[in-house]
Design a protein around this motif. Structure first.
Motif, PDB file in Angstrom:
ATOM      1  N   ILE A   1      29.339  -7.936   7.644  1.00  0.00           N
ATOM      2  CA  ILE A   1      30.131  -9.080   8.094  1.00  0.00           C
ATOM      3  C   ILE A   1      31.243  -9.341   7.089  1.00  0.00           C
ATOM      4  O   ILE A   1      31.075  -9.119   5.887  1.00  0.00           O
ATOM      5  CB  ILE A   1      29.252 -10.336   8.273  1.00  0.00           C
ATOM      6  N   GLU A   2      32.397  -9.771   7.600  1.00  0.00           N
ATOM      7  CA  GLU A   2      33.502 -10.169   6.730  1.00  0.00           C
ATOM      8  C   GLU A   2      34.312 -11.258   7.416  1.00  0.00           C
ATOM      9  O   GLU A   2      34.295 -11.390   8.637  1.00  0.00           O
ATOM     10  CB  GLU A   2      34.391  -8.976   6.377  1.00  0.00           C
TER      11      GLU A   2
ATOM     12  N   HIS B   1      40.321 -13.764  11.001  1.00  0.00           N
ATOM     13  CA  HIS B   1      40.821 -14.849  11.845  1.00  0.00           C
ATOM     14  C   HIS B   1      41.080 -14.274  13.226  1.00  0.00           C
ATOM     15  O   HIS B   1      41.296 -13.082  13.400  1.00  0.00           O
ATOM     16  CB  HIS B   1      42.091 -15.480  11.256  1.00  0.00           C
ATOM     17  N   ASP B   2      41.021 -15.132  14.198  1.00  0.00           N
ATOM     18  CA  ASP B   2      41.236 -14.734  15.584  1.00  0.00           C
ATOM     19  C   ASP B   2      42.247 -15.708  16.183  1.00  0.00           C
ATOM     20  O   ASP B   2      41.908 -16.869  16.439  1.00  0.00           O
ATOM     21  CB  ASP B   2      39.909 -14.775  16.341  1.00  0.00           C
ATOM     22  N   GLN B   3      43.485 -15.257  16.311  1.00  0.00           N
ATOM     23  CA  GLN B   3      44.574 -16.074  16.828  1.00  0.00           C
ATOM     24  C   GLN B   3      44.711 -17.376  16.036  1.00  0.00           C
ATOM     25  O   GLN B   3      44.837 -18.460  16.591  1.00  0.00           O
ATOM     26  CB  GLN B   3      44.377 -16.345  18.314  1.00  0.00           C
ATOM     27  N   GLY B   4      44.654 -17.245  14.706  1.00  0.00           N
ATOM     28  CA  GLY B   4      44.841 -18.387  13.829  1.00  0.00           C
ATOM     29  C   GLY B   4      43.612 -19.243  13.605  1.00  0.00           C
ATOM     30  O   GLY B   4      43.657 -20.203  12.851  1.00  0.00           O
ATOM     31  N   LYS B   5      42.492 -18.904  14.245  1.00  0.00           N
ATOM     32  CA  LYS B   5      41.259 -19.669  14.081  1.00  0.00           C
ATOM     33  C   LYS B   5      40.282 -18.875  13.209  1.00  0.00           C
ATOM     34  O   LYS B   5      40.278 -17.649  13.238  1.00  0.00           O
ATOM     35  CB  LYS B   5      40.627 -19.962  15.431  1.00  0.00           C
ATOM     36  N   PRO B   6      39.438 -19.580  12.434  1.00  0.00           N
ATOM     37  CA  PRO B   6      38.476 -18.868  11.593  1.00  0.00           C
ATOM     38  C   PRO B   6      37.518 -18.046  12.446  1.00  0.00           C
ATOM     39  O   PRO B   6      37.092 -18.472  13.519  1.00  0.00           O
ATOM     40  CB  PRO B   6      37.728 -19.975  10.863  1.00  0.00           C
ATOM     41  N   ALA B   7      37.195 -16.863  11.963  1.00  0.00           N
ATOM     42  CA  ALA B   7      36.276 -15.974  12.658  1.00  0.00           C
ATOM     43  C   ALA B   7      35.648 -15.028  11.641  1.00  0.00           C
ATOM     44  O   ALA B   7      36.122 -14.911  10.512  1.00  0.00           O
ATOM     45  CB  ALA B   7      37.010 -15.185  13.738  1.00  0.00           C
ATOM     46  N   CYS B   8      34.602 -14.368  12.067  1.00  0.00           N
ATOM     47  CA  CYS B   8      33.956 -13.350  11.244  1.00  0.00           C
ATOM     48  C   CYS B   8      33.873 -12.065  12.056  1.00  0.00           C
ATOM     49  O   CYS B   8      33.586 -12.101  13.255  1.00  0.00           O
ATOM     50  CB  CYS B   8      32.556 -13.791  10.833  1.00  0.00           C
ATOM     51  N   LEU B   9      34.148 -10.960  11.389  1.00  0.00           N
ATOM     52  CA  LEU B   9      34.041  -9.650  12.028  1.00  0.00           C
ATOM     53  C   LEU B   9      32.688  -9.062  11.657  1.00  0.00           C
ATOM     54  O   LEU B   9      32.385  -8.870  10.480  1.00  0.00           O
ATOM     55  CB  LEU B   9      35.168  -8.728  11.560  1.00  0.00           C
ATOM     56  N   VAL B  10      31.861  -8.815  12.676  1.00  0.00           N
ATOM     57  CA  VAL B  10      30.538  -8.232  12.478  1.00  0.00           C
ATOM     58  C   VAL B  10      30.609  -6.773  12.925  1.00  0.00           C
ATOM     59  O   VAL B  10      31.013  -6.488  14.050  1.00  0.00           O
ATOM     60  CB  VAL B  10      29.466  -8.988  13.290  1.00  0.00           C
ATOM     61  N   THR B  11      30.216  -5.884  12.036  1.00  0.00           N
ATOM     62  CA  THR B  11      30.189  -4.455  12.339  1.00  0.00           C
ATOM     63  C   THR B  11      28.755  -3.972  12.180  1.00  0.00           C
ATOM     64  O   THR B  11      28.158  -4.115  11.117  1.00  0.00           O
ATOM     65  CB  THR B  11      31.111  -3.663  11.391  1.00  0.00           C
ATOM     66  N   TRP B  12      28.225  -3.404  13.271  1.00  0.00           N
ATOM     67  CA  TRP B  12      26.859  -2.888  13.240  1.00  0.00           C
ATOM     68  C   TRP B  12      26.910  -1.508  13.874  1.00  0.00           C
ATOM     69  O   TRP B  12      27.061  -1.373  15.081  1.00  0.00           O
ATOM     70  CB  TRP B  12      25.942  -3.803  14.012  1.00  0.00           C
ATOM     71  N   GLY B  13      26.851  -0.485  13.031  1.00  0.00           N
ATOM     72  CA  GLY B  13      27.041   0.873  13.520  1.00  0.00           C
ATOM     73  C   GLY B  13      28.459   0.995  14.050  1.00  0.00           C
ATOM     74  O   GLY B  13      29.419   0.688  13.344  1.00  0.00           O
TER      75      GLY B  13
ATOM     76  N   GLU C   1      15.412  -9.128   2.134  1.00  0.00           N
ATOM     77  CA  GLU C   1      16.624  -8.595   2.765  1.00  0.00           C
ATOM     78  C   GLU C   1      17.228  -9.635   3.717  1.00  0.00           C
ATOM     79  O   GLU C   1      18.444  -9.768   3.792  1.00  0.00           O
ATOM     80  CB  GLU C   1      16.313  -7.303   3.531  1.00  0.00           C
ATOM     81  N   ALA C   2      16.372 -10.365   4.434  1.00  0.00           N
ATOM     82  CA  ALA C   2      16.859 -11.404   5.348  1.00  0.00           C
ATOM     83  C   ALA C   2      17.553 -12.518   4.568  1.00  0.00           C
ATOM     84  O   ALA C   2      18.600 -13.019   4.991  1.00  0.00           O
ATOM     85  CB  ALA C   2      15.704 -11.971   6.179  1.00  0.00           C
ATOM     86  N   ARG C   3      16.999 -12.887   3.423  1.00  0.00           N
ATOM     87  CA  ARG C   3      17.634 -13.921   2.598  1.00  0.00           C
ATOM     88  C   ARG C   3      18.981 -13.446   2.054  1.00  0.00           C
ATOM     89  O   ARG C   3      19.956 -14.206   2.032  1.00  0.00           O
ATOM     90  CB  ARG C   3      16.707 -14.323   1.459  1.00  0.00           C
ATOM     91  N   ALA C   4      19.034 -12.198   1.616  1.00  0.00           N
ATOM     92  CA  ALA C   4      20.304 -11.646   1.115  1.00  0.00           C
ATOM     93  C   ALA C   4      21.334 -11.600   2.237  1.00  0.00           C
ATOM     94  O   ALA C   4      22.509 -11.923   2.033  1.00  0.00           O
ATOM     95  CB  ALA C   4      20.079 -10.252   0.525  1.00  0.00           C
ATOM     96  N   MET C   5      20.913 -11.219   3.437  1.00  0.00           N
ATOM     97  CA  MET C   5      21.820 -11.181   4.577  1.00  0.00           C
ATOM     98  C   MET C   5      22.301 -12.594   4.911  1.00  0.00           C
ATOM     99  O   MET C   5      23.482 -12.797   5.207  1.00  0.00           O
ATOM    100  CB  MET C   5      21.124 -10.552   5.782  1.00  0.00           C
ATOM    101  N   ALA C   6      21.403 -13.571   4.843  1.00  0.00           N
ATOM    102  CA  ALA C   6      21.779 -14.964   5.107  1.00  0.00           C
ATOM    103  C   ALA C   6      22.848 -15.426   4.119  1.00  0.00           C
ATOM    104  O   ALA C   6      23.806 -16.110   4.502  1.00  0.00           O
ATOM    105  CB  ALA C   6      20.554 -15.869   5.030  1.00  0.00           C
ATOM    106  N   GLN C   7      22.713 -15.034   2.873  1.00  0.00           N
ATOM    107  CA  GLN C   7      23.706 -15.396   1.860  1.00  0.00           C
ATOM    108  C   GLN C   7      25.065 -14.788   2.198  1.00  0.00           C
ATOM    109  O   GLN C   7      26.094 -15.463   2.141  1.00  0.00           O
ATOM    110  CB  GLN C   7      23.243 -14.925   0.470  1.00  0.00           C
ATOM    111  N   GLN C   8      25.076 -13.511   2.580  1.00  0.00           N
ATOM    112  CA  GLN C   8      26.334 -12.842   2.948  1.00  0.00           C
ATOM    113  C   GLN C   8      26.967 -13.507   4.160  1.00  0.00           C
ATOM    114  O   GLN C   8      28.178 -13.705   4.207  1.00  0.00           O
ATOM    115  CB  GLN C   8      26.079 -11.362   3.245  1.00  0.00           C
ATOM    116  N   TRP C   9      26.168 -13.861   5.147  1.00  0.00           N
ATOM    117  CA  TRP C   9      26.696 -14.478   6.360  1.00  0.00           C
ATOM    118  C   TRP C   9      27.236 -15.870   6.069  1.00  0.00           C
ATOM    119  O   TRP C   9      28.263 -16.263   6.622  1.00  0.00           O
ATOM    120  CB  TRP C   9      25.627 -14.487   7.460  1.00  0.00           C
ATOM    121  N   THR C  10      26.571 -16.602   5.202  1.00  0.00           N
ATOM    122  CA  THR C  10      27.065 -17.926   4.817  1.00  0.00           C
ATOM    123  C   THR C  10      28.403 -17.800   4.107  1.00  0.00           C
ATOM    124  O   THR C  10      29.359 -18.533   4.403  1.00  0.00           O
ATOM    125  CB  THR C  10      26.039 -18.645   3.911  1.00  0.00           C
ATOM    126  N   GLU C  11      28.493 -16.866   3.170  1.00  0.00           N
ATOM    127  CA  GLU C  11      29.738 -16.649   2.432  1.00  0.00           C
ATOM    128  C   GLU C  11      30.873 -16.248   3.373  1.00  0.00           C
ATOM    129  O   GLU C  11      32.001 -16.727   3.232  1.00  0.00           O
ATOM    130  CB  GLU C  11      29.541 -15.590   1.353  1.00  0.00           C
TER     131      GLU C  11
END
Length: 172
Positions: free
Chosen positions: A12-13, A16-28, A124-134
């Motif tokens: 996840i990173e 923005h999507d048309q000027g609005k906050p967004a996150c890009l999720v890449t899975w495979g 691993e779930a906690r580490a992922m939660a931290q990344q998603w929050t960030e």
């Protein structure tokens, strides 16, 4: 989820999507845009599932060892406890489920979206939660910074994009 297996890694990173906050999720090979609220909901669900999986494993051990319940009784109690858990109040981007592997006594967190699925340890779930929050917080801040840089007038839109490309490169 092992980082060497790119089909199983969910990244996840902020974007923005048309000027609005967004996150890009890449899975495979699957790439999706997620709203920060859903990303934060997913982070909350990951943290809750990690704690729930560990608690369920402890409960199973206590039911078997202390109360001498057999698998059928253990399963019934565990199902009743899970049914009493409060459902999350906000939407989540991923399906997140608590799993207590009864045979191995290992706590797991299952995640999925569409046909993609994976299993995480609680850590691993906690580490992922931290990344998603960030990522969600960064997306919200990035849009504000983009707006401020545009209003400042010293940078054109291409300069602002280059600035954020450099910033994102520093995150990796």
């Amino acid at each position: 989820m092992t980082p060497t297996d790119s089909d199983r890694v969910c990244l996840i990173e902020s974007t923005h999507d048309q000027g609005k906050p967004a996150c890009l999720v890449t899975w495979g090979t699957v790439r999706s845009i997620a709203a920060p609220a859903a990303v934060l909901g997913t982070a909350r669900d990951l943290m809750a599932a990690a704690a729930g999986a560990e608690t369920d494993v402890a409960l199973i051990a206590g039911l078997r060892e202390d109360l001498k319940l057999q698998d059928g009784g253990v399963g019934a109690v565990l199902e009743a406890v899970r049914a009493r858990r409060t459902p999350p109040p906000t939407p989540s981007f991923l399906r997140v489920h608590t799993v207590a592997a009864a045979r191995t006594n290992r706590p797991l967190v299952h995640i999925g979206r569409g046909s993609m699925k994976g299993a995480l340890t609680p850590d691993e779930a906690r580490a992922m939660a931290q990344q998603w929050t960030e990522a969600a917080v960064s997306a919200q801040m990035d849009v504000r910074i983009r707006y401020a840089l545009g209003e400042w007038g010293a940078l054109d839109p291409d300069d602002v994009d280059r600035f954020f490309t450099i910033l994102q490169g520093l995150q990796r």
